[in-house]
Design an enzyme around this catalytic site. Structure first.
Site, mmCIF file in Angstrom:
data_model
loop_
_atom_site.group_PDB
_atom_site.id
_atom_site.type_symbol
_atom_site.label_atom_id
_atom_site.label_comp_id
_atom_site.label_asym_id
_atom_site.label_seq_id
_atom_site.Cartn_x
_atom_site.Cartn_y
_atom_site.Cartn_z
ATOM 1 N N ASP A 79 23.439 28.008 39.364
ATOM 2 C CA ASP A 79 24.119 29.210 39.333
ATOM 3 C C ASP A 79 23.318 30.272 40.094
ATOM 4 O O ASP A 79 22.452 30.967 39.508
ATOM 5 C CB ASP A 79 24.656 29.581 38.009
ATOM 6 N N GLU A 97 49.557 30.298 46.487
ATOM 7 C CA GLU A 97 49.023 29.229 45.704
ATOM 8 C C GLU A 97 48.652 28.032 46.413
ATOM 9 O O GLU A 97 49.732 27.499 47.506
ATOM 10 C CB GLU A 97 50.168 28.858 44.346
ATOM 11 N N ARG A 148 33.918 42.114 44.221
ATOM 12 C CA ARG A 148 33.816 41.510 43.064
ATOM 13 C C ARG A 148 34.357 40.097 43.196
ATOM 14 O O ARG A 148 35.550 40.318 43.255
ATOM 15 C CB ARG A 148 34.349 42.456 41.868
ATOM 16 N N LYS A 195 26.734 40.620 43.532
ATOM 17 C CA LYS A 195 25.395 41.277 43.105
ATOM 18 C C LYS A 195 24.519 41.554 44.507
ATOM 19 O O LYS A 195 24.920 42.213 45.261
ATOM 20 C CB LYS A 195 24.888 40.257 42.210
ATOM 21 N N THR A 231 28.136 34.834 42.398
ATOM 22 C CA THR A 231 29.036 35.841 42.328
ATOM 23 C C THR A 231 28.929 36.316 43.844
ATOM 24 O O THR A 231 27.868 36.167 44.597
ATOM 25 C CB THR A 231 28.555 36.990 41.598
ATOM 26 N N TYR A 276 51.512 35.842 47.733
ATOM 27 C CA TYR A 276 51.273 34.844 46.880
ATOM 28 C C TYR A 276 50.718 33.488 47.681
ATOM 29 O O TYR A 276 51.712 33.274 48.841
ATOM 30 C CB TYR A 276 52.430 34.448 46.124
HETATM 31 C C1 PLP Z 1 26.770 37.931 36.696
HETATM 32 C C2 PLP Z 1 26.722 36.292 36.299
HETATM 33 C C3 PLP Z 1 27.751 35.345 36.285
HETATM 34 C C4 PLP Z 1 29.041 35.912 35.927
HETATM 35 O O1 PLP Z 1 29.698 36.677 37.009
HETATM 36 P P1 PLP Z 1 31.031 37.598 36.591
HETATM 37 O O2 PLP Z 1 31.508 37.833 37.844
HETATM 38 O O3 PLP Z 1 30.447 38.898 35.793
HETATM 39 O O4 PLP Z 1 31.959 36.722 35.803
HETATM 40 C C5 PLP Z 1 27.485 34.033 36.137
HETATM 41 N N1 PLP Z 1 26.295 33.734 36.085
HETATM 42 C C6 PLP Z 1 25.088 34.434 36.307
HETATM 43 C C7 PLP Z 1 23.671 33.852 36.058
HETATM 44 C C8 PLP Z 1 25.409 35.803 36.388
HETATM 45 O O5 PLP Z 1 24.282 36.451 36.441
#
Ligand code: PLP
Length: 415
Positions: A196, A53, A231, A225, A222, A51
């Site tokens: 994003d 936090e 993840r 990807k 993320t 933990y």
């Molecule tokens: C995949 C994605 C997310 C979310 O990611 P998760 O880890 O699945 O919650 C947010 N924004 C965009 C543009 C994405 O492609």
């Protein structure tokens, strides 16, 4: 793994089957990748017990001296990688990173302007089924009939809506995003600009896509990807004031104890991204997506926007007899994993759709190059040309398994 095999043979068996599935099929879902064994080792480590936090040197629990070192290293590597000043490495996912961004800079009912989900945006950019669309007043821009963002239209909408925040970045957009243009628009209407980069982060850090810095106030991504890490999520900014707000928004705002084992894995992933070989990988990801796009166009398919600048290709079947769902199933039967996707001017439901999204990151991670992508693109077109020919699908499935077997990604003895 031998411990698990004895303790919980049921779960072990599912893991074994999943390894075979990932190995034998051609993984072409644009948001997926194959992470590094070292990343998985960190993720499965002793830090899962801890933990912590709070933030490095400001924890609410004792015994955080090594957790502090891990998190600080992850932060430093993220800042070096994206060339920014502040990073929060605690978001458990991309969606939670985005929730943290909103919580940091917005109040309920504030107006946000993002890309329409059906045009390639993400659920968390204000969709009514997501907390982003329930908590904030969401408005949308989209792509024109060619599948490209019309920045004049974005400007027009922004001037009418006057949002507190403009969101740029997408989940199914094959073209480069013009962050400088979005900055101009955000400045005209006095909005925060939030990028994003969940899908394109791995290209950005290799200079294969323009960077959101210095144009954007805040950036989320993320880590699993195109970045090929564990993840998870990540938030970055150059503003100390925003960084402070982000830290309190993530903890105690929306999350509890950070996943230090995943943060350790993020650090390992960032170290891979910082290596010179990374740029080679990102270049190949783009080159391979181009091969896919060129061949599908040559075979008469409608590639949305006429091509790709990044890691994905969007194919539209509008005007054809079969749907995205049909193509998804036929390709699945042929050993090629993709996802159905809505396309511009969509006239089917989101569950059926009129298109598919195909990505190159995972197969590029396996070492496949233009030669293999040429073969695979040809087979994809063969399947689409013969969408109901089950015998052909089975034949292609066997061929694809054979092709895949030449590109071992995980050694069976290790996993
Ligand atoms: C995949 C994605 C997310 C979310 O990611 P998760 O880890 O699945 O919650 C947010 N924004 C965009 C543009 C994405 O492609």
């Amino acid at each position: 793994m031998s411990i698990l095999k004895n303790i919980d043979p049921e779960i072990y068996e599912f893991m074994e089957s999943e390894l075979v599935r990932q190995t034998d099929h051609l993984e072409m879902i644009a948001s997926e990748n194959f992470t590094y064994p070292a990343v998985m080792e960190a993720m499965g480590s002793i830090f899962t017990n801890k933990y912590a936090e709070g933030y490095p040197n400001k924890r609410y629990y004792g015994g955080c001296e090594f957790a502090d070192k891990v998190e600080q290293l992850a932060i430093d590597r993220a800042c070096k990688l994206f060339q920014c000043k502040f990073a929060n490495v605690q978001p458990n996912s991309g969606s939670q990173a985005n929730q943290g961004v909103y919580q940091a800079l917005l109040k309920p009912f504030d107006k946000i302007l993002g890309m329409d989900l059906s045009h390639g945006g993400h659920l968390t950019h204000g969709s009514k089924v997501s907390s982003s669309g329930k908590t904030y007043s969401s408005f949308f821009y989209g792509v024109d009939e060619n599948g490209i963002i019309n920045y004049n239209k974005v400007r027009e909408i922004a001037h009418i809506v006057k949002p507190k925040m403009i969101i740029c970045g997408a989940s199914a957009y094959p073209r480069e995003i013009d962050f400088a243009k979005f900055r101009e628009i955000a400045d005209e209407v006095g909005a925060f600009l939030f990028a994003d980069i969940a899908h394109i982060a791995g290209l950005i850090v290799a200079n294969e896509h323009v960077s959101p810095f210095p144009h954007c106030d805040i950036v989320s991504t993320t880590t699993h990807k195109t970045l090929r890490g564990p993840r998870g999520g990540l938030i970055m900014t150059n503003s100390e004031e925003i960084a402070k707000k982000v830290n309190s928004a993530i903890f105690p705002g929306i999350q509890g104890g950070p996943l230090i084992h995943v943060i350790a894995a993020k650090a390992v992933g960032f170290a891979e991204n910082l290596k010179p070989q990374w740029n080679e990988y990102a270049k190949n990801v783009k080159a391979n997506a181009k091969v896919l796009s060129n061949i599908l166009i040559k075979r008469g398919y409608n590639v949305v926007s006429g091509g790709t600048d990044n890691h994905l290709v969007l194919v539209s079947f509008l005007g054809l007899e079969f749907s995205g769902k049909d193509a998804d199933e036929a390709l699945g039967d042929s050993g090629i994993t993709i996802n159905r996707n809505t396309v511009p001017n969509e006239n089917r439901s989101p569950f059926v759709t009129s298109g598919i999204r195909i990505g190159s990151p995972a197969l590029t991670a396996r070492g496949m190059k233009a030669k293999e992508f040429e073969i695979i693109a040809g087979k994809i077109a063969d399947v689409l040309d013969n969408i109901n020919d089950k015998k052909l699908h089975l034949k292609i499935k066997n061929e694809m398994k054979k092709l895949a077997s030449n590109f071992v990604i995980y050694d069976k003895a290790t996993y």
